[in-house]
Design a protein around this motif. Structure first.
Motif, short mmCIF file in Angstrom:
data_model
loop_
_atom_site.label_atom_id
_atom_site.label_comp_id
_atom_site.label_asym_id
_atom_site.label_seq_id
_atom_site.Cartn_x
_atom_site.Cartn_y
_atom_site.Cartn_z
N THR A 2 -71.83 -48.78 79.80
CA THR A 2 -72.74 -48.29 80.89
C THR A 2 -72.27 -48.53 82.26
N PRO A 3 -72.95 -47.56 83.35
CA PRO A 3 -72.53 -47.86 84.57
C PRO A 3 -72.91 -48.89 85.21
N VAL A 4 -73.97 -49.63 84.65
CA VAL A 4 -74.39 -50.91 84.91
C VAL A 4 -73.39 -52.25 84.87
N ALA A 5 -72.77 -51.87 83.25
CA ALA A 5 -71.89 -52.84 82.97
C ALA A 5 -70.64 -52.89 83.56
N LEU A 6 -70.19 -51.68 84.25
CA LEU A 6 -69.18 -51.49 85.22
C LEU A 6 -69.23 -52.19 86.41
N LEU A 44 -74.74 -62.73 89.11
CA LEU A 44 -75.72 -63.01 88.01
C LEU A 44 -77.01 -61.97 87.97
N LEU A 45 -77.39 -61.58 89.13
CA LEU A 45 -78.38 -60.39 89.27
C LEU A 45 -78.07 -59.33 88.57
N THR A 46 -76.86 -58.84 88.89
CA THR A 46 -76.42 -57.77 88.01
C THR A 46 -76.18 -57.83 86.51
N THR A 47 -76.00 -59.15 86.14
CA THR A 47 -75.99 -59.36 84.74
C THR A 47 -77.40 -59.38 84.14
N LEU A 48 -78.12 -59.78 85.13
CA LEU A 48 -79.51 -59.53 84.47
C LEU A 48 -80.00 -58.12 84.38
N TRP A 49 -79.72 -57.68 85.33
CA TRP A 49 -79.88 -55.97 85.23
C TRP A 49 -79.51 -55.25 83.88
N VAL A 50 -78.01 -55.88 83.64
CA VAL A 50 -77.79 -55.33 82.17
C VAL A 50 -78.70 -55.84 81.02
N LEU A 52 -81.68 -56.59 81.02
CA LEU A 52 -82.86 -55.93 81.08
C LEU A 52 -82.83 -54.59 80.21
N GLU A 53 -81.46 -53.80 80.92
CA GLU A 53 -81.42 -52.56 80.26
C GLU A 53 -81.02 -52.46 78.67
N GLU A 54 -80.43 -53.36 78.40
CA GLU A 54 -79.87 -53.46 76.86
C GLU A 54 -80.59 -54.32 75.95
N SER A 55 -81.75 -55.06 76.55
CA SER A 55 -82.48 -55.91 75.96
C SER A 55 -81.88 -56.94 75.06
N MET A 56 -80.90 -57.62 75.68
CA MET A 56 -79.77 -58.69 75.31
C MET A 56 -80.58 -59.99 75.44
N LEU A 57 -81.46 -60.52 76.15
CA LEU A 57 -81.93 -61.76 76.30
C LEU A 57 -83.40 -61.93 76.26
#
Length: 95
Positions: A2-6, A44-50, A52-57
């Motif tokens: 995803t663009p957020v992961a990039l 770290l905050l962009t990692t949080l964004w990913v 949230l989008e991917e429901s990983m944590l």
């Protein structure tokens, strides 16, 4: 990917460069340290964004990541503001 992961990959690369410059530099300024902290916190905050989008944590892990990210950014901003006027004066010598 995803663009957020990039965006996370880009932020991680910038954080690695900022921290690497601190490690290699023999003359460090406090503003450089603060800037590196801000970049790491944004990563770290962009990692949080990913997350949230991917429901990983889990919720607790998301809150912890958010708190650490905001804390690191805040610490970096405080250091930058505190030592802004002293950036042209003495630097931190490598020991």
């Amino acid at each position: 990917m995803t663009p957020v992961a990039l965006l996370v990959l880009f932020c991680a690369a910038m954080a690695a460069i900022a921290v690497g410059r601190l490690v290699v530099s023999e003359q460090r300024e406090y503003v450089d340290i603060g800037t590196a902290l801000v970049v790491v916190g944004i990563t770290l905050l962009t990692t949080l964004w990913v997350a949230l989008e991917e429901s990983m944590l889990t919720t607790v892990e998301r809150l912890l990541l958010a708190a650490v990210g905001v804390g690191v950014v805040a610490a970096g901003v405080v250091i930058i503001v505190r030592y802004w006027d002293q950036s042209a004066s003495p630097t931190i010598a490598r020991e």
